[in-house]
Design an enzyme around this catalytic site. Sequence first.
Site, mmCIF file in Angstrom:
data_model
loop_
_atom_site.group_PDB
_atom_site.id
_atom_site.type_symbol
_atom_site.label_atom_id
_atom_site.label_comp_id
_atom_site.label_asym_id
_atom_site.label_seq_id
_atom_site.Cartn_x
_atom_site.Cartn_y
_atom_site.Cartn_z
ATOM 1 C CD GLU A 72 12.384 22.284 20.486
ATOM 2 O OE1 GLU A 72 11.301 22.251 21.074
ATOM 3 O OE2 GLU A 72 12.424 21.985 19.252
ATOM 4 C CD GLU A 99 9.669 17.618 15.369
ATOM 5 O OE1 GLU A 99 9.139 18.584 15.612
ATOM 6 O OE2 GLU A 99 10.785 17.754 14.596
HETATM 7 C C1 RAM Z 1 13.328 20.254 15.527
HETATM 8 C C2 RAM Z 1 13.512 18.952 16.018
HETATM 9 C C3 RAM Z 1 14.932 18.589 16.473
HETATM 10 C C4 RAM Z 1 16.044 19.285 15.614
HETATM 11 C C5 RAM Z 1 15.355 19.813 14.435
HETATM 12 C C6 RAM Z 1 16.381 20.624 13.706
HETATM 13 O O1 RAM Z 1 12.002 19.953 14.802
HETATM 14 O O2 RAM Z 1 12.742 18.992 17.613
HETATM 15 O O3 RAM Z 1 15.211 18.527 17.796
HETATM 16 O O4 RAM Z 1 17.047 18.504 15.422
HETATM 17 O O5 RAM Z 1 14.150 20.698 14.763
#
Ligand code: RAM
Length: 946
Positions: free
Chosen positions: A809, A516
């Site tokens: 996260e 990503e």
């Molecule tokens: C995930 C990303 C990010 C977030 C979005 C909505 O894929 O890691 O942190 O902003 O989603």
Amino acid sequence: MLFIQACSNPNATSKHINNSDVLVPAPTALKVGEGFVNPIGYYEQKPRFSWQISAQSTTQQQTAYQVQVASSSNFSDSTLLWDSQKTLSDQNAWVRYQGKALQSRQKVYWRVRIWDQDQQASAWSEINRIEMGIINNDDWQAQWIGHPAPPERTKDSIIFSSVKGNAFPVPDVEYYRPFYLRTGFQLPKKVKKARLYITAKGVFKPYINGMAISEDAMTPGWTPYHKRIETLAYDVTEFIHTGKNALGVAVAEGWHSGRIFHPTVQQPTLPIRLLAQLEIELEDGTTQVIASDKSWIASNRGPIREASNYDGEYYDANYELPNWSSPNFTAESAAKWQPVLVEPLDPAVALQPKRHKAVSTTTTIAAQNIVSNKNGVVIFDMGQNLVGVPEIKVPAIKGQRIKLRFAEALEGERFAVENLRSAKNTDYYVANATGPITYQPTFTFHGYRYVELSGHDTSATPSTDWITSKVLHSNFNVYDNFNSDHVLLNKLSNNVEWGLRGNFLDIPTDCPQRDERLGWTGDAQVFVQASMYKADVYSFWSAWLQSMREDQGIDGLVPNYVPFRSFLKSLTGAAWGDAATIVPWELYQFTGDIGVLEENYNMMKRWVGYHTYNSYQHISRMGSHGDWLQPFTLNGTNGGDTNRDLIATAYYAHSTHILAKSAKLLGYETDAQYYQKLFEQIREKFRHYFFDQNMDLHALITKPPLFQNGSERKSKAKTFSPVTTQTTYLLPLAFDLFDKEEQLAAVDKLVALIEKSDRHLRTGFLGTPLLAPVLQRFGHSDLMYDLLFQETYPSWFYSIKNGATTMWERWNSYSLQDGFNGEKMNSLNHYAYGAVASWFYRGILGIQPTKPGFKHFIFNPQFNRKLGQVSGSQSTPLGDIAAQWQIQQKNVFIELTVPKNSQANLMLPKVNIEQLLFNGQAIDTKQATLQPGSYEIKGTFKVDLK
Ligand code: RAM
């Protein structure tokens, strides 16, 4: 309230001063633009100048300045390009050059002097320089060159075949083979000066006469390449000499040609290209230009066989190309190379000097520990989740392949890589001889704490010095500026810093390890403020904002991630696209540089227009990712329970408010009035639409129609029953959407919700950063301390108790007992929840800016019995604000430094001030406006601390 004039140095005798007899020391810390010192390859045709009053100076406040810019360092009249003359102003930063726009390669000198509060002139500053880069495509002679092999992506990967066990079942990874380019040249005379201007569609590493010319990595970085590619300029005078020379450049796919996201996403074919121009000035004044053109040769049979951001690098020493970048390259070797393919510059793609520091190795970390060594597989622990590349010094066996894998965490002793999804993050080294080898990958980066090594000579006993890690990020300074007597709080501060380092690799990314690594705008807007406290990142953010402007749609849409790639989905959302207003606004608050508002005003305005277009009678129907990753959701989604229309409308109001304030500051009166009115209308509508008189959400809320003309949403349901969350109240409180009495009622509701969750947060990406400012503002800092110091899920310290060395996260990304939580989207290096670090400075330490650029601030520390001692500092355009406080029983001891040209007010509501000393002299006051200088404050608490 008393006004304290800090006494000037009593030892300084006052006498008449003329220019040759100045007592006022010269200004120091001269900078250009967003913090550049004597830049080479500069980007701004009308630069901004900044300086500071010398800390040694008796000058407290500047009353005037004079800046001169000249084409010669003697500043003679005929060489003056601009003279601001004596300008009455206290502005010591961001003074804009008003001479003729600077051109490609132009070199200018500049200096500044100031006048103090007694109208005394300072000495002139030291002379600083600016050397422009190549600012127009027309000023290049070079052409794009590449390897003549077919430009298609290939699947004949040696190593990355059979991607198994990933979240995404994917075909073999596709990649572009890296290649090498070279040219030789002869110089008849000694070299006076040489500059290399260079960039790539892909990533490049330049060598002159066999030597790497810089430590920069992954250059030129990532911009919307179809509109703008950044170029680098290097002073390479030292590398070049009379006689035979050679310039060689290795290139690889990088972001430009490499895959973005997981391999199921169809991507266009974008071949790798190089553009280079070496300009040499010889001692006799003649010049020679070596530009990439058809005379160069190329080879894709070099040692870097494959290289990919996500997947890693494959290095085969059997393919090494002796002397490929030196003049000793033989004709025999050259015969195996091929003539390059040449392409002209595209006028639609602007080549512009890089406007922030390139990525480089900023720290080196030694492996801490060997976790296991079984069956020829060794696992090393770096002790820190980091982003970078390893440097290995390992015994190898000829023809055998050394393999390196990278993981953020172990599960027991198991090397857990599932959360990398399809990113292979694997490096290989094939040895061409038996014995020790040294290797560091060139064209990739990994997010990891653990390194798994295999394929080495297993007869040797591994030791920790086999592996060090080169930490990579954009080359700015990370401050070490917060400390307390609480171990977990310090660790959290440290983890936020590592989250910043790991995700500031040329662009601000969500995460640095999985497939990503995108410039998610929502994450950025929640973290920008904290990042400005922790590192010198103004130019980093400004550069990214340029990419955002370039990626804005004609309808005003600001994408979910910047740079945006058209083949990716997920266009925009409220709170994400709102980075367009929030990031410039936060940068302005920190720096006081109106330039950042000027530069972005049009984008901000167009973004608000997009909001309006997506609203119906002031209620936004723009979608969003919601309060992303809220814990304990009722609906079980990543987007959380907070109503999306409420989120979108709150952000619509907030962006409009920022726009109105920006318009006012920029002197756009009509806009200012229009957007202020619009803000008030949205605000009014917001309150009544979502909340009843008791400040509860209406039991049923009508969904706003989807179309401007009022026609309905496709979905049958016209109403929804909203769920009340902490974020439901945090957003309108933070964005000032309630009237006074409503505010108090809403705060009570918020506090009750927090109490009900046993004093734990229940917030995701959007609500979390607002907890501290809202709770402090409404007198609940003690509750914020409770949230912050929780050690059970969900909390910041929970991650630390489970071994975190970065921000995660998810609140529950990992636990020591169970390992990863099983979610496929699960990174251990995401900065969003690190937004709380702002409060360390604003709240705990107590430095709250009240005027942009800290021209004035309030010192208002939030004392709490959980902390006995805190110290920290804040770098500002005026100099450093430093503060510390210490509590001993009922007493508090404070030290505060107010920088020159700034002022501060004390707000110590819980404290009786017993003594206020300025430079050791007693000042008899309790609340005061403090002038620049260092203060010691001693007080006793009026109340028992909670
Ligand atoms: C995930 C990303 C990010 C977030 C979005 C909505 O894929 O890691 O942190 O902003 O989603």
